[in-house]
Enzyme design. Structure first.
Site, PDB file in Angstrom:
ATOM      1  N   CYS A  63     -13.156   4.936 -39.721  1.00 50.24           N
ATOM      2  CA  CYS A  63     -11.876   4.256 -39.544  1.00 50.24           C
ATOM      3  C   CYS A  63     -10.927   5.022 -38.632  1.00 50.24           C
ATOM      4  O   CYS A  63     -10.144   4.408 -37.905  1.00 50.24           O
ATOM      5  CB  CYS A  63     -11.224   3.979 -40.895  1.00 50.24           C
ATOM      6  SG  CYS A  63     -10.920   5.447 -41.898  1.00 50.24           S
ATOM      7  N   HIS A 119      -8.320   6.448 -45.935  1.00 51.79           N
ATOM      8  CA  HIS A 119      -8.378   5.286 -45.058  1.00 51.79           C
ATOM      9  C   HIS A 119      -7.325   5.465 -43.973  1.00 51.79           C
ATOM     10  O   HIS A 119      -6.346   6.192 -44.157  1.00 51.79           O
ATOM     11  CB  HIS A 119      -8.143   3.994 -45.835  1.00 51.79           C
ATOM     12  CG  HIS A 119      -8.467   2.758 -45.054  1.00 51.79           C
ATOM     13  ND1 HIS A 119      -9.644   2.630 -44.365  1.00 51.79           N
ATOM     14  CD2 HIS A 119      -7.760   1.611 -44.829  1.00 51.79           C
ATOM     15  CE1 HIS A 119      -9.666   1.448 -43.758  1.00 51.79           C
ATOM     16  NE2 HIS A 119      -8.525   0.819 -44.010  1.00 51.79           N
ATOM     17  N   ASP A 137      -5.449  -3.296 -39.637  1.00 47.23           N
ATOM     18  CA  ASP A 137      -6.493  -2.669 -40.462  1.00 47.23           C
ATOM     19  C   ASP A 137      -7.796  -3.409 -40.201  1.00 47.23           C
ATOM     20  O   ASP A 137      -7.987  -4.532 -40.682  1.00 47.23           O
ATOM     21  CB  ASP A 137      -6.115  -2.726 -41.947  1.00 47.23           C
ATOM     22  CG  ASP A 137      -7.147  -2.052 -42.842  1.00 47.23           C
ATOM     23  OD1 ASP A 137      -8.190  -1.592 -42.324  1.00 47.23           O
ATOM     24  OD2 ASP A 137      -6.923  -1.990 -44.069  1.00 47.23           O
TER      25      ASP A 137
END
Length: 261
Positions: A63, A119, A137
């Protein structure tokens, strides 16, 4: 990058089994009692443009690199300021490296709940404009992008009380600084035998402008002692100037971005 994790529903609606790199632990991270007195003004009436996630490069479980490339593409495509000054990179983690988020595509649960070690998302907030903050996201099943209020309500869910060890902290870094200083050689994605735990991106590893090859841990390492106690205008100034930005609590996330004007 969120490490590979999976959930198995065990019993009732608060108990999960987590499998992370061969280690299994049984957790109960949700308190049974829902908070009834927490009211947030989180639903934005502003129209949020919807884009296609496949337009952006995405490698599962990387990520931080996905967001690095997303910031660059938003700038290149004219969806953000050319220098990325309206973009902020947020690393979500805690001391235990166990944070619950909802509406995540990697989840097998109906509500998309998953426990990541960390994250990374991008928040866009234009200065000197009365505009809604947007969350980008790539791993979320929510509209892409979503308003910050919607994302907080549906992905972070402050209305659900969680045990203190799963409390989430948010390191906010200004994107122009992040793009200059971030580096990852992906060592965190190899097991003790040197094998990949998830296939790496096909492009070369990201190297910082100063030649650093790996500093991911500096961004994802957070503790309660790092959290800014009073979020105010000076907090924004620190984010705009410091390599690692600031760490704020989830209670101050909306308030922080309201200060950017």
């Amino acid at each position: 990058m969120p490490a590979t994790m999976s959930f198995e529903y065990l019993c009732e609606n608060s108990k999960y089994s987590i499998n992370k790199k061969g280690r299994i632990a049984e957790l109960n991270f949700l308190k049974e009692k829902m908070s009834s007195n927490l009211e947030l003004e989180v639903r934005s009436s502003a129209t949020v443009p919807s884009l296609q996630v496949p337009t952006f490069h995405h490698t599962p479980y990387y990520c931080e690199e996905n967001i690095y490339l997303l910031c660059k593409k938003l700038c290149d495509d004219g969806l953000a300021d050319p220098d990325g000054s309206d973009l902020f990179v947020i690393f979500i983690s805690n001391e235990k490296k166990q944070i619950p988020l909802w509406h995540q595509k990697a989840s097998q649960r109906a509500e998309g709940v998953i426990l990541w070690d960390y994250h990374v998302i991008c928040v866009q907030k234009k200065r000197n404009e009365n505009s809604s903050s947007l969350v980008w996201d790539l791993d979320s099943s929510l509209p892409f992008p979503s308003s910050l209020g919607t994302y907080v309500a549906d992905s972070i869910r402050p209305s659900i009380q969680i045990f203190s060890e799963f409390k989430r902290f948010f390191r906010v870094v200004h994107a122009p600084i992040f793009l200059r200083h971030f580096a990852s050689d992906r060592r965190h994605m190899k097991d003790s035998a040197g094998n990949w735990t998830a296939d790496p991106p096909s492009y070369e590893a990201i190297v910082a402008e100063d030649g650093a090859v790996h500093n991911l841990n500096e961004y994802i390492t957070v503790s309660p002692d790092d959290v800014v106690k009073n979020v105010e205008a000076d907090t924004v100034n620190v984010v705009l100037s410091e390599k690692l930005g600031v760490v704020i609590s989830e209670d101050d996330l909306l308030g922080f971005f309201s200060l950017i004007s």
